[in-house]
Design an enzyme around this catalytic site. Structure first.
Site, PDB file in Angstrom:
ATOM      1  N   LYS A  90       0.862  -1.184   0.000  1.00 49.38           N
ATOM      2  CA  LYS A  90       0.000   0.000   0.000  1.00 49.38           C
ATOM      3  C   LYS A  90       0.885   1.215   0.000  1.00 49.38           C
ATOM      4  CE  LYS A  90      -4.029   1.966   0.363  1.00 49.38           C
ATOM      5  NZ  LYS A  90      -3.719   2.632  -0.915  1.00 49.38           N
ATOM      6  N   LYS A 126       5.359   1.808  -3.168  1.00 46.14           N
ATOM      7  CA  LYS A 126       5.279   3.166  -3.736  1.00 46.14           C
ATOM      8  C   LYS A 126       5.541   3.044  -5.228  1.00 46.14           C
ATOM      9  CE  LYS A 126       4.686   7.478  -2.454  1.00 46.14           C
ATOM     10  NZ  LYS A 126       3.907   8.051  -1.349  1.00 46.14           N
ATOM     11  N   ASP A 166      -0.274  10.720  -4.723  1.00 45.56           N
ATOM     12  CA  ASP A 166       0.864  11.391  -4.080  1.00 45.56           C
ATOM     13  C   ASP A 166       1.073  12.651  -4.920  1.00 45.56           C
ATOM     14  OD1 ASP A 166       3.134  10.971  -1.965  1.00 45.56           O
ATOM     15  OD2 ASP A 166       4.233  11.551  -3.739  1.00 45.56           O
ATOM     16  N   SER A 385      -6.913   5.655   3.775  1.00 46.10           N
ATOM     17  CA  SER A 385      -6.916   4.726   2.628  1.00 46.10           C
ATOM     18  C   SER A 385      -7.251   3.313   3.113  1.00 46.10           C
ATOM     19  CB  SER A 385      -5.551   4.707   1.945  1.00 46.10           C
ATOM     20  OG  SER A 385      -5.428   5.780   1.050  1.00 46.10           O
TER      21      SER A 385
HETATM   22  P1  NDP Z   1       0.520  17.760  -4.379  1.00 50.75           P
HETATM   23  O1  NDP Z   1       0.980  17.413  -5.739  1.00 50.75           O
HETATM   24  O2  NDP Z   1      -0.940  17.919  -4.135  1.00 50.75           O
HETATM   25  O3  NDP Z   1       1.239  19.095  -3.885  1.00 50.75           O
HETATM   26  C1  NDP Z   1       2.618  19.195  -3.825  1.00 50.75           C
HETATM   27  C2  NDP Z   1       3.003  20.611  -3.456  1.00 50.75           C
HETATM   28  O4  NDP Z   1       4.407  20.665  -3.244  1.00 50.75           O
HETATM   29  C3  NDP Z   1       2.705  21.631  -4.550  1.00 50.75           C
HETATM   30  O5  NDP Z   1       2.451  22.868  -3.954  1.00 50.75           O
HETATM   31  C4  NDP Z   1       4.008  21.648  -5.332  1.00 50.75           C
HETATM   32  O6  NDP Z   1       4.234  22.846  -6.060  1.00 50.75           O
HETATM   33  C5  NDP Z   1       5.030  21.524  -4.216  1.00 50.75           C
HETATM   34  N1  NDP Z   1       6.253  20.866  -4.718  1.00 50.75           N
HETATM   35  C6  NDP Z   1       6.332  19.679  -5.378  1.00 50.75           C
HETATM   36  N2  NDP Z   1       7.606  19.406  -5.700  1.00 50.75           N
HETATM   37  C7  NDP Z   1       8.337  20.438  -5.243  1.00 50.75           C
HETATM   38  C8  NDP Z   1       9.711  20.760  -5.273  1.00 50.75           C
HETATM   39  N3  NDP Z   1      10.597  19.935  -5.847  1.00 50.75           N
HETATM   40  N4  NDP Z   1      10.102  21.914  -4.678  1.00 50.75           N
HETATM   41  C9  NDP Z   1       9.201  22.740  -4.095  1.00 50.75           C
HETATM   42  N5  NDP Z   1       7.887  22.500  -4.052  1.00 50.75           N
HETATM   43  C10 NDP Z   1       7.456  21.366  -4.602  1.00 50.75           C
HETATM   44  O7  NDP Z   1       1.140  16.642  -3.406  1.00 50.75           O
HETATM   45  P2  NDP Z   1       0.696  16.211  -1.948  1.00 50.75           P
HETATM   46  O8  NDP Z   1       0.200  17.397  -1.202  1.00 50.75           O
HETATM   47  O9  NDP Z   1      -0.176  15.023  -2.074  1.00 50.75           O
HETATM   48  O10 NDP Z   1       2.073  15.702  -1.331  1.00 50.75           O
HETATM   49  C11 NDP Z   1       2.988  16.582  -0.657  1.00 50.75           C
HETATM   50  C12 NDP Z   1       3.930  15.777   0.192  1.00 50.75           C
HETATM   51  O11 NDP Z   1       3.184  15.002   1.146  1.00 50.75           O
HETATM   52  C13 NDP Z   1       4.801  14.737  -0.548  1.00 50.75           C
HETATM   53  O12 NDP Z   1       6.030  14.613   0.112  1.00 50.75           O
HETATM   54  C14 NDP Z   1       4.007  13.459  -0.383  1.00 50.75           C
HETATM   55  O13 NDP Z   1       4.833  12.305  -0.520  1.00 50.75           O
HETATM   56  C15 NDP Z   1       3.526  13.622   1.044  1.00 50.75           C
HETATM   57  N6  NDP Z   1       2.373  12.821   1.406  1.00 50.75           N
HETATM   58  C16 NDP Z   1       1.198  12.917   0.730  1.00 50.75           C
HETATM   59  C17 NDP Z   1       0.118  12.153   1.109  1.00 50.75           C
HETATM   60  C18 NDP Z   1      -1.213  12.311   0.486  1.00 50.75           C
HETATM   61  O14 NDP Z   1      -2.165  11.714   0.998  1.00 50.75           O
HETATM   62  N7  NDP Z   1      -1.385  13.099  -0.558  1.00 50.75           N
HETATM   63  C19 NDP Z   1       0.235  11.144   2.178  1.00 50.75           C
HETATM   64  C20 NDP Z   1       1.497  11.191   2.889  1.00 50.75           C
HETATM   65  C21 NDP Z   1       2.515  11.978   2.480  1.00 50.75           C
HETATM   66  P3  NDP Z   1       3.856  22.939  -7.615  1.00 50.75           P
HETATM   67  O15 NDP Z   1       2.375  23.141  -7.656  1.00 50.75           O
HETATM   68  O16 NDP Z   1       4.627  24.086  -8.131  1.00 50.75           O
HETATM   69  O17 NDP Z   1       4.292  21.634  -8.225  1.00 50.75           O
END
Ligand code: NDP
Length: 453
Positions: A90, A126, A166, A385
């Protein structure tokens, strides 16, 4: 680093050359686990550590697709099936140009411990692709998702491997992926989570990671007889996790003053209230615009571009008491960590996976900052989830309140497990060790029970 850990890490580096993010995630866990391995020789003789860093299976495949002009593109697809001791693999799918084996292995490795902490029966995995959904039309995203799922569908299933979203994979992508799986298998089954609520998705799944991180912080604050009331908070990112972490902070009486994207951040000293947050959600989820536009729209706010090559990120120089990094890995370096502490930050919740670099983690711990590592703080997403899988299996759907109260209870129990485990292993208040050890013991014991497989 002691010589045993150094030797172990040398072998990991040699077997996984150049995979720096994976090495970083492994060393952090192994440092926490060493005292446990010394205390319980059965883990060492069964080579649990050597086995746990080796994915059970890793898949890499070609994904061809055509853009709206008819031009052909070739991307890479991946799925890391890391550990199935506790249940079906998962973990999410990430679509971002930076995606490679190292990043996905670090995420899959973290996921094993995180899923163990949730108390639900889930193994760790993943996957994703180096495909960049940014700037693509809905049709292009759909064609890519269909092509990606055509291969992935051979390797997943509701009792085998259940991916989720993600970075770059939200409701739209999960919809296209699910549609293609259903077409190929002729089966409507719970093979993905984060689905639309009309077709098997759980209420509160979109909110779960952000809400969960804030609930975890609430438990930490309680240990110091404190709460969110009146706290100034900085959040990074403006995607799924950032949006709902902000929403929950507001509901609990805090003031969130920053949000960001990959180009820069906004600072709003008046606070991002509910109306402003709704505007950001529309900007990011519907228009897919840049956070910069916020500062044009709300005059009291400023926008600062960020330079990934600079020696620090100015978002972490804004004085706050609580920081919730929710964008991506390695976004708080040593200098950023120092800036946060210097300006009075005493609570850091990792909404993202591994956003804090090791030196900054150590700085937080040395300075008695309440530091919640991602594998504990952001486990709410995968926990809900897991609840989505339970609802799919029973063909039931629970109310918002039911799911939210399960989520709160799970976050409280993860906090309790981390806190008590840290005390038991004489590192009271160290949630990094608490999370790593508590997550590990359950997986390791299950691996021992299941024999050499
Ligand atoms: P989203 O795609 O919804 O949002 C990601 C955000 O981070 C956007 O604002 C994006 O900006 C920014 N971002 C992405 N890459 C970079 C980078 N290299 N440098 C700076 N900013 C960056 O993703 P999530 O909110 O789902 O995920 C965010 C984090 O949380 C990740 O690490 C993910 O693994 C973790 N996570 C997510 C879960 C989930 O349920 N969604 C569960 C557990 C962990 P831009 O719009 O410019 O790309």
């Amino acid at each position: 680093m002691n010589s045993g850990i150094a030797e172990f890490m040398q072998r990991v580096s040699e077997r996984n050359p150049g995979q720096t993010e994976f090495h970083q995630a492994v060393v952090e866990v192994v440092e926490s686990l060493w005292p446990v391995l010394e205390q319980f020789p059965e883990y060492r003789s069964a080579k649990i550590l050597e086995r746990i860093v080796e994915p059970e299976r890793q898949l890499m495949f070609r994904v061809n697709w055509q853009d709206d002009q008819g031009e052909i593109h070739v991307n890479r697809g991946f799925r890391i099936q890391m550990n199935s001791a506790l249940g079906p693999y998962k973990g999410g799918l990430r679509f971002h140009p930076s995606v490679n084996i190292s990043i996905l292995k670090f995420l899959a490795f973290e996921q094993v411990f995180k899923n163990s902490l949730t108390t639900l029966p889930m193994g760790g995995g993943k996957g994703g692709s180096d495909f960049d959904p940014k700037g693509k039309s809905d049709h292009e995203v759909m064609r890519f998702c269909q092509s990606f799922m055509t291969e992935l569908s051979r390797h997943i299933g509701p009792n085998t491997d259940v991916p989720a979203g993600d970075i770059g994979v939200g409701g739209r992508e999960i919809g296209y992926l699910f549609g293609q799986y259903k077409r190929l298998r002729n089966a409507f089954e719970g093979v993905l989570t984060g689905k639309g609520t009309n077709w098997g998705g759980s209420l509160i799944r979109p909110e779960a990671t952000g809400y969960g991180a804030v609930y975890f912080g609430q438990e930490m604050l309680k240990t110091r007889d404190d709460s969110y009331q009146g706290k100034i908070v900085s959040v990074s990112g403006s995607g799924n996790v950032a949006q709902y972490a902000t929403e929950k902070c507001l509901q609990l009486g805090a003031k969130v003053v920053t949000m960001s994207d990959s180009k820069g951040f906004i600072h709003d000293p008046d606070g991002i209230d509910e109306e402003k947050l709704a505007w950001i959600m529309k900007l990011k989820n519907n228009r897919r615009g840049r956070i910069k536009e916020y500062a044009d729209h709300y005059k009291g706010a400023s926008y600062t571009e960020t330079d990934p090559r600079a020696d620090s990120n100015p978002i972490w120089d804004v004085p706050v008491q609580v920081a919730i990094p929710s964008a991506t890995q390695n976004e708080i370096n040593s200098k950023d960590g120092q800036n946060l502490v210097k300006n009075g930050c005493f609570c850091v919740l990792e909404g993202a996976n591994m956003p804090t670099m090791p030196d900054a983690v150590n700085h937080f711990i040395d300075n008695k900052v309440l530091f919640a590592p991602g594998k504990a703080a952001n486990a709410g997403g995968v926990a809900v989830s897991g609840l989505e899988m339970a609802q799919n299996s029973s063909r039931m759907s629970w109310t918002r309140d039911e799911v939210d109260s399960h989520l709160q209870r799970i976050m409280e129990s993860i906090h309790k497990a981390c806190h008590e485990t840290a005390e038991r292993f004489e590192c009271s208040g160290n949630y990094v060790n608490g999370a790593n050890i508590a997550g590990f013991i359950k997986v390791a014991d299950s691996m021992l029970d299941q024999g050499l497989v």
